[in-house]
Design a protein around this motif. Sequence first.
Motif, short mmCIF file in Angstrom:
data_model
loop_
_atom_site.label_atom_id
_atom_site.label_comp_id
_atom_site.label_asym_id
_atom_site.label_seq_id
_atom_site.Cartn_x
_atom_site.Cartn_y
_atom_site.Cartn_z
N ILE A 8 -6.13 -3.60 2.27
CA ILE A 8 -5.15 -3.15 1.28
C ILE A 8 -5.41 -3.82 -0.08
CG2 ILE A 8 -2.68 -3.24 0.68
CD1 ILE A 8 -2.11 -2.75 3.69
N ILE A 32 -0.78 4.33 -0.45
CA ILE A 32 -1.86 5.30 -0.57
C ILE A 32 -1.57 6.55 0.26
CG2 ILE A 32 -4.21 5.56 0.38
CD1 ILE A 32 -4.89 2.96 -1.22
N CYS A 83 3.58 0.68 2.83
CA CYS A 83 3.52 -0.42 3.80
C CYS A 83 3.36 -1.73 3.04
CB CYS A 83 2.32 -0.23 4.72
SG CYS A 83 2.36 1.33 5.62
N VAL A 128 0.99 1.12 8.76
CA VAL A 128 1.17 2.09 9.84
C VAL A 128 -0.17 2.55 10.41
CG1 VAL A 128 2.15 4.36 10.43
CG2 VAL A 128 3.37 2.86 8.84
N CYS A 129 -1.17 2.72 9.53
CA CYS A 129 -2.50 3.19 9.98
C CYS A 129 -3.32 2.07 10.61
CB CYS A 129 -3.27 3.76 8.80
SG CYS A 129 -3.67 2.50 7.57
N CYS A 152 0.84 -1.20 0.00
CA CYS A 152 0.00 0.00 0.00
C CYS A 152 0.87 1.24 0.00
CB CYS A 152 -0.92 0.01 1.22
SG CYS A 152 -2.03 1.44 1.23
N ALA A 203 -4.20 -0.66 8.76
CA ALA A 203 -4.89 -1.40 7.69
C ALA A 203 -4.33 -2.81 7.56
CB ALA A 203 -4.73 -0.65 6.37
N ARG A 233 -8.67 -2.43 -1.57
CA ARG A 233 -8.49 -1.05 -2.05
C ARG A 233 -7.73 -1.03 -3.38
NH1 ARG A 233 -7.01 2.18 3.40
NH2 ARG A 233 -4.98 1.26 3.02
N MET A 286 2.60 7.84 5.12
CA MET A 286 3.16 7.09 6.25
C MET A 286 3.76 5.79 5.71
SD MET A 286 0.48 7.62 9.38
CE MET A 286 -1.01 7.06 8.58
FE1 SF4 Z 1 -0.80 4.66 4.50
FE2 SF4 Z 1 -2.12 2.78 5.83
FE3 SF4 Z 1 -1.53 2.43 3.24
FE4 SF4 Z 1 0.40 2.35 5.02
S1 SF4 Z 1 -1.33 0.91 4.87
S2 SF4 Z 1 0.43 3.46 3.08
S3 SF4 Z 1 -0.29 3.84 6.49
S4 SF4 Z 1 -2.89 3.97 4.07
#
Ligand code: SF4
Length: 644
Positions: A73, A49, A55, A65-66, A47, A68, A76, A52
């Motif tokens: 992921i 997106i 990931c 990090v958020c 991800c 998810a 999305r 941060m």
């Molecule tokens: Fe950002 Fe969460 Fe995607 Fe990591 S998993 S890039 S923190 S949206």
Amino acid sequence: MDAEERSFDKSAQEMITRMAEAGQENAWDRLAAQMPQCGFGKQGICCRICMMGPCRITKKAPLGVCGANADTIVARNFLRAIAAGVSAHSDHGRTVAEVFLATARGEAGDYQLKDTVKLHKLAVELGVETKNRSANEIAEDVGKIALAEFGRPEGTQLMVKRAPKPRQEIWDKLGITPRAVDREVTESLHRTHMGVDQDYKNILMHASRVALADGWGGSMLATELQDVLFGTPYPGRGEINMGVLKEDEVNIIVHGHEPILSEMIVAASQDGDLLAEAEKVGAKGINVAGTCCTANELLMRHGIPIAGNFLNQELVVATGAIELMAVDVQCIMQGLANIAGCYHTKLITTTDKARMQGVEHISMDEKTALSTAKELVKMAIDNYKNRGQVHIPKDKKPAVGGFSFESINYMLGGRFRASFRPLNDNIINGRIRGIVGVVGCTNPKIPQDITHIQLTRKLIKRDILVLTTGCATIACGKQGLTNPKEALDWAGPGLREVCETVGIPPVLACGSCVDNTRLLVSCSEIVREGGLGEDISDLPMAGACLESMSEKAFAIGQYFVASGALVVFAKESMPVLGSENVCKYLFEDIEKDLGGHWAVESDPAKAAEMIIAHIEAKRDALGINKKAERKLYDMEDRRALAVE
Ligand code: SF4
Ligand code: BF8
């Protein structure tokens, strides 16, 4: 890697070998240089997106990090890919609608409304008054309504009314009847922005909605309006493969998707003055051929030859025989610029939204379309003298294209009683077991064309009628499968009998990728005709794309699933395997919601068996697999036997 491992097509193998000898690079070489490809990307668990990230989901770090997880992921990423595919098809549709409207208003003098019968039908469907009005007046209203569909502020897509009633009710109940195309795409991007939709099922539900906005919206409008503008296709002959290039003529390749450009180049190539110019430079004529979906559009309507599909684009240039290649949008490899630079070939971009660094751009505008097309043809003629060594592979096969919904209807039922009845009857009596759409791209990860061919051969052998679109059509065409003479030898006895009676090949070339909507319309008509259930999900039918490469393929796959079909893709090109939950939903549970589902199978023989089993199960459910002997085994008969 040997050329045979790169392509199933002999001409392609020949060119791949020649390019290797000349030290020229193509997509297969670049794929080799990319190896090993990213395992996270393959599974859809990377991800990026938000900032941060990026990931990546691992055992050690199962959350981004958020917070998810893999489900969010993967879902999305899948929705974003579908939304991109929808955007591509539907932006094409919008361009057609704009040219259509300009033509109706007399502002695009080089285009005409070629099929006014279809215009009238479409007008009635869209609620446009036709009485005592000129074609242009009617078309202006149709064009305005069509154009508004892309951004309608409220309500849902008008074309969904073409779907069987129970299908529309399913969509309504789930709340996924598509609204404006733009709105569904925007909402896809919003939902997948960091910190918005985090429930994978909810995300995937919107994937259906945005895909339906394409299948029963943007793409369907593209096909319908193109038919009115350029003519509804009827069966006609053409030829497919690189052997269509001519040693002694000016060769022009049109490559991309929108017939707005290619139709004008074909018209310009027939201009008397330009033909005389070509003669002056020592050429015997002007030969226009297509690659990719634009090629399908031209074969369908004019019998213009096809030089190849997606993976042929660089090989075609490497023949040294191409004076000019005009490209518009989608599936145009950036690598073309390099290979064109090795030859005299003039590569020209024509759409302002799709330019290539270092490549000449000539903007195509509907108001001056023919004069721009003539300018391009003149450039090609002037370039003929710069040709160096030429090597054109000999292979080409005769092909029949032009199977629109209308022409299938006509072929089956005749001019005065055009009808799908004979098809339904032959499915019911079992001569034809079912219908499969073999569609989509070619991908250097798989030997070019091989899965389309092997799957198609297996299906027709088992009496399944194949409808094909996109690069799969070209793959089939190269092996003679779209030509009745040759293809009938591969067909099973029931299918063969029907095809011979009606005069069609067992593999129907239905056009470009936006023309997959012809398959949706045909399925709806089969349901309407009666005897095969109430909904598309009742039909003994499926879709398959074992060589997908584009995000558009996901959009098509998802709208077929959401319309009730089984859709089979190769495992390598389904970037969802990193989430068990997403897989379980897309491969199994979605069927409870929508009646269709995805499946993965990379082996064409196994994919064929999977599809055949699905078709037979649907036939069983419809009660049209009448096996009299089965009766002996039901309880009542057993009891009766016991008494005796
Ligand atoms: Fe950002 Fe969460 Fe995607 Fe990591 S998993 S890039 S923190 S949206
Ligand atoms: O829309 S089949 S490679 S050319 S994406 Fe592209 Fe795939 Fe070919 Fe046409 Ni469709």
